[in-house]
Write a protein that holds these residues in place. Structure first.
Motif, PDB file in Angstrom:
ATOM      1  N   UNK A  10       0.840  -1.203   0.000  1.00  0.00           N
ATOM      2  CA  UNK A  10       0.000   0.000   0.000  1.00  0.00           C
ATOM      3  C   UNK A  10       0.873   1.251   0.000  1.00  0.00           C
ATOM      4  N   UNK A  11       1.951   1.206   0.740  1.00  0.00           N
ATOM      5  CA  UNK A  11       2.900   2.336   0.766  1.00  0.00           C
ATOM      6  C   UNK A  11       3.471   2.594  -0.631  1.00  0.00           C
ATOM      7  N   UNK A  12       3.825   1.529  -1.344  1.00  0.00           N
ATOM      8  CA  UNK A  12       4.328   1.682  -2.714  1.00  0.00           C
ATOM      9  C   UNK A  12       3.271   2.321  -3.609  1.00  0.00           C
ATOM     10  N   UNK A  13       2.052   1.849  -3.511  1.00  0.00           N
ATOM     11  CA  UNK A  13       0.981   2.350  -4.376  1.00  0.00           C
ATOM     12  C   UNK A  13       0.623   3.799  -4.073  1.00  0.00           C
ATOM     13  N   UNK A  14       0.834   4.232  -2.855  1.00  0.00           N
ATOM     14  CA  UNK A  14       0.531   5.617  -2.477  1.00  0.00           C
ATOM     15  C   UNK A  14       1.720   6.549  -2.668  1.00  0.00           C
ATOM     16  N   UNK A  15       2.814   6.014  -3.139  1.00  0.00           N
ATOM     17  CA  UNK A  15       4.023   6.807  -3.338  1.00  0.00           C
ATOM     18  C   UNK A  15       3.743   7.954  -4.306  1.00  0.00           C
TER      19      UNK A  15
END
Length: 128
Positions: free
Chosen positions: A44-49
Motif C-alpha cells: 500500500x505504501x508503494x501504491x501511495x508513493x
C-alpha cells in the motif's frame, strides 16, 4: 522487513523502487503469518508513493504479491491498491496494471474494469 519499510521513506524514488521486487522474494521466505501482516502495509505504501516510477514498479508484481498474502487479505487491502494503480495519471502504470487484470480477477473481481475499457490510451485498451 524493517529495511524495506525504511527504504519506502527515502527521498529518492529510485531508492524507494528498489525493494519492490525484493518484497516478492522476501514474501516467499517469510512465514505466512508474517507475510499477511507486513506485506500489505508495504505494498500500500508503494501504491501511495508520489512517484510514478514506484507505481510502475509495483503494478507488475502486484498479483504475485497478492498471491503471497492470500485471497482474504487481497480482498480487504489490495483491491483499493489495485484500483489506485489502474487510475494513476501515467498511462504506462495503467497499462502495466491492466496487464494484470486477468490474473487479479481470478483472485477476485476488480471494480474498475469497465472504466478501463473506455480508457483513452490505446495500450490500456489493448490489454483489457
Amino acid at each position: 522487513m524493517s529495511m524495506v519499510k525504511n527504504m519506502t521513506k527515502d527521498d529518492e524514488d529510485f531508492v524507494r523502487l528498489l525493494p519492490v521486487n525484493g518484497c516478492v522474494v522476501l514474501g516467499k521466505l517469510l512465514e505466512p503469518q508474517v507475510c499477511v501482516v507486513e506485506l500489505p502495509l508495504v505494498i500500500v505504501e508503494f501504491a501511495r508513493d508520489k512517484s510514478w516510477r514506484v507505481h510502475y514498479g509495483v503494478a507488475g508484481p502486484l498479483c504475485e504479491l497478492c498471491a503471497l498474502v492470500g485471497p482474504d487479505i487481497t480482498e480487504m487491502a489490495m483491491v483499493r491498491t489495485f484500483v489506485l494503480l489502474l487510475r494513476v495519471y501515467e498511462a504506462e502504470v495503467r497499462t502495466t496494471a491492466a496487464d494484470e487484470i486477468t490474473v487479479f480477477s481470478r483472485i477476485l473481481s476488480a471494480p474498475c474494469v469497465n472504466e478501463l475499457s473506455s480508457d483513452s490510451f490505446q495500450h490500456v485498451l489493448y490489454n483489457c
